[in-house]
Scaffold this active site. Structure first.
Site, mmCIF file in Angstrom:
data_model
loop_
_atom_site.group_PDB
_atom_site.id
_atom_site.type_symbol
_atom_site.label_atom_id
_atom_site.label_comp_id
_atom_site.label_asym_id
_atom_site.label_seq_id
_atom_site.Cartn_x
_atom_site.Cartn_y
_atom_site.Cartn_z
ATOM 1 N N CYS A 252 15.772 17.412 32.749
ATOM 2 C CA CYS A 252 15.498 16.428 32.247
ATOM 3 C C CYS A 252 13.759 16.151 32.405
ATOM 4 O O CYS A 252 13.270 16.621 31.377
ATOM 5 C CB CYS A 252 16.241 15.075 32.975
ATOM 6 S SG CYS A 252 16.363 13.634 31.991
ATOM 7 N N GLU B 50 23.722 19.115 37.110
ATOM 8 C CA GLU B 50 24.030 18.832 38.535
ATOM 9 C C GLU B 50 25.144 18.173 38.724
ATOM 10 O O GLU B 50 26.024 18.446 39.644
ATOM 11 C CB GLU B 50 22.798 18.444 39.578
ATOM 12 C CG GLU B 50 22.462 16.878 39.344
ATOM 13 C CD GLU B 50 21.340 16.973 38.151
ATOM 14 O OE1 GLU B 50 21.229 17.767 37.376
ATOM 15 O OE2 GLU B 50 20.522 15.906 38.253
ATOM 16 N N HIS C 210 21.867 16.229 32.810
ATOM 17 C CA HIS C 210 21.649 16.669 34.178
ATOM 18 C C HIS C 210 22.937 17.508 34.655
ATOM 19 O O HIS C 210 24.202 17.114 34.742
ATOM 20 C CB HIS C 210 21.817 15.182 35.024
ATOM 21 C CG HIS C 210 20.726 14.599 34.960
ATOM 22 N ND1 HIS C 210 19.672 14.684 36.079
ATOM 23 C CD2 HIS C 210 20.178 13.659 34.060
ATOM 24 C CE1 HIS C 210 18.705 13.844 35.609
ATOM 25 N NE2 HIS C 210 18.968 13.382 34.651
HETATM 26 N N1 GLN Z 1 11.689 9.861 32.634
HETATM 27 C C1 GLN Z 1 12.456 10.819 31.607
HETATM 28 C C2 GLN Z 1 13.118 9.944 30.774
HETATM 29 O O1 GLN Z 1 13.267 8.703 30.732
HETATM 30 C C3 GLN Z 1 13.120 11.664 32.482
HETATM 31 C C4 GLN Z 1 14.340 11.076 33.263
HETATM 32 C C5 GLN Z 1 15.072 11.987 34.068
HETATM 33 O O2 GLN Z 1 14.426 12.811 34.616
HETATM 34 N N2 GLN Z 1 16.142 11.462 34.400
HETATM 35 O O3 GLN Z 1 13.492 10.553 29.505
#
Ligand code: GLN
Length: 532
Positions: free
Chosen positions: A383, A511, A509
């Site tokens: 992300c 994970e 994500h």
């Molecule tokens: N801050 C970034 C976004 O809002 C990444 C978010 C995250 O890592 N969950 O897209």
């Protein structure tokens, strides 16, 4: 079919591992061929965990249906290898909002709306609905917080009423407490447990079983004392002593006969094979204890002061290492403090950058992503770690010195990462990110395709920003491939550098989909590259 309920309460202090006890009981029932699920009650006033600081409260766990949940939901998923819906995390705000909205609609027909019965009815309704909708044999409900907290009172009251209404054949209470020892081989103290059971009984709940956390196995004398003061038969007082892995807790409870005890209380004894299905689970637990070589991973992130902020990432790394018979050691490194020390990362087998929000520590992440690329060190960016790998590439390969994400620099002349278009009108912070499972299409003949061995996967998301597709041709011309996308190529989901040992990033994500014995594919590929 009538669902049986097991309500887990906690006393003495927080952080005792109620979630692990809850998951372990559920796992034992699942291993006995029962259809089981778990619910977490969080008595705090936040509507969900989404707006909470991970450093204070641990990771925000995202479900397939886009719930931003307490991290215990992640424990349930990992123990049971089963996806949870967001309804399985109940908070005070959800209950009160529903009741207040119903009152505004006039549904209470002029009644004075009160905690008893209106709030407690709403709580009971939600618990019963889950049991009913999912046709469960057992539902294990964990009430967060510690007995005695003001916030948890309406929930405990609702659980008390359910026991009264459904009867003792349908509901049992398990109370988790602590028996501290002042020295390593010292006496196990029972007074905190006594007080906490008194508190529970004051509000009308008599526990059926006690699960007592302790460093060493509970002594017989301690067990007897707890039994007498808590009015629980001594064979229903279970020792939850420290074990090297949380996944061994089902085993220690099983050895003390908890499954037969539960089935006896529910009048199901003799009807169920409590020893079924152990082999597969034991193989998985044993594989996690394998130590045939260690892989050293640097995890460079923003919320490293509490390792629980990345609890699913930690687990996913372990699942992947176990698959190849190795263990993993993780150093959590604060991205805010990495400036000047980035060269130290050379000693690691792999570098992982997990999710994050906001500009603090972001420059350190960009340096880290660039270092891993230049030094040919396996890199997995999740992300934020995916987005900032693209920023680093924009700055150092495309030579756009101020390339950035508009989250960090809204005025950058090269916004290689930009706000999702539908986010432009969003003003509420809660529940408004791009959340939950989305379908992803993987390009053939890529590292991603090889890792996933599929052209379509579904993975969970939690973000507001994304790769700016305007820059795709330039990225690709210079050797950065976007190997997966979603929403008809509108969103980039994975990136890779084919000429690198392993340089991989994912917008989602991974994970949250990793389970003991079944590591998520990008973790598996990353760990394999790091081990070679
Ligand atoms: N801050 C970034 C976004 O809002 C990444 C978010 C995250 O890592 N969950 O897209």
């Amino acid at each position: 079919m009538q669902t049986k309920f097991i309500f887990v309460t906690g006393g003495v202090m927080s952080g005792l591992g109620k979630g692990v006890v809850t998951s372990s009981i559920a796992k034992l029932l699942q291993l006995s061929n029962q259809k089981v699920s778990c619910v977490k009650i969080d008595p705090y006033l936040n509507y969900d965990a989404g707006t909470m600081n991970p450093v204070a409260h641990g990771e925000v766990f995202v479900t397939d249906d886009g719930g931003e949940c307490d991290m215990d939901i992640g424990n349930y998923e990992r123990f049971l290898n089963q996806n949870m819906r967001k309804t399985h995390n109940i908070t005070t705000a959800q209950i009160y909002s529903a009741v207040i909205e119903a009152e505004r609609r006039g549904e209470y027909l002029g009644a004075c709306v009160q905690i008893i019965p209106h709030i407690t009815d709403e709580i009971k309704k939600r618990i019963l609905k889950i049991a009913d909708d999912e046709h469960l044999d057992f539902l294990v409900v964990e009430c967060g917080g510690t007995v005695g907290d003001i916030e948890s009172l309406p929930f405990l009251e609702a659980l008390r009423q359910l026991r009264l209404e459904l009867g003792p054949q349908e509901v049992i209470f398990v109370h988790v407490t602590l028996a501290p020892s002042l020295e390593v081989v010292g006496e196990q103290k029972t007074k905190p447990t006594q007080h906490s059971v008194q508190e529970l009984r004051r509000i009308g709940i008599q526990p059926d079983m006690m699960a007592v956390r302790c460093t060493q196995p509970l002594l017989d004398s301690t067990r007897k004392k707890i039994s007498m003061f808590s009015n629980v038969t001594s064979t229903d007082v279970f020792s939850c002593h420290d074990v090297p892995s949380i996944f061994s807790v089902p085993q220690i409870l099983y050895e003390q006969g908890i499954v037969d005890k539960i089935f006896t209380k529910f009048n199901k004894v003799g009807m169920i094979n409590s020893a079924a299905n152990w082999d597969k689970w034991n193989n998985i637990v044993n594989s996690m204890q394998n130590k045939d070589g260690e892989i050293k991973i640097a995890m460079v992130g923003k919320y490293v002061t509490l390792t629980d902020s990345y609890v699913s990432v930690n687990h996913a790394l372990k699942h992947a290492a176990a698959k190849i018979g190795k263990s993993v050691s993780i150093d959590w490194i604060d991205s805010e403090e990495i400036n000047g020390k980035v060269n130290d990362l050379v000693k690691y087998n792999g570098i992982l950058v997990p999710g994050g929000f906001g500009s603090r520590g972001a420059e350190g992440i960009i340096k880290t992503a660039n270092f891993a690329r230049e030094k040919n060190i396996p890199y997995l960016g999740i992300c934020f770690g995916f987005q900032l790998a693209a920023v680093a590439f924009g700055r150092h390969v495309l030579n756009y010195s101020d390339a950035n994400s508009t989250e960090l620099d809204p005025k950058t002349s090269h916004p290689v990462v930009d706000l999702l278009p539908e986010q432009k009108t969003v003003s509420n912070m809660g529940g408004s990110l791009r959340l939950g499972a989305h379908d992803i299409t993987i390009k053939p003949s890529t590292i991603a395709y090889k890792a996933y061995n599929a052209s379509h996967v579904s993975r969970r998301h939690r973000h507001r920003y994304e790769i700016n597709t305007k820059y795709l041709p330039e990225f690709e011309k210079h050797g950065l491939v976007f190997s997966a996308e979603s929403d008809n190529s509108k969103r980039m989901e994975m990136l890779e550098i084919p000429s690198h040992k392993f340089y991989f990033g994912v917008q989602f994500h991974p994970e949250f989909n990793s389970r003991p014995g079944f590591p998520e594919e990008s973790f598996e590929a990353f760990i394999q590259a790091s081990a070679s």
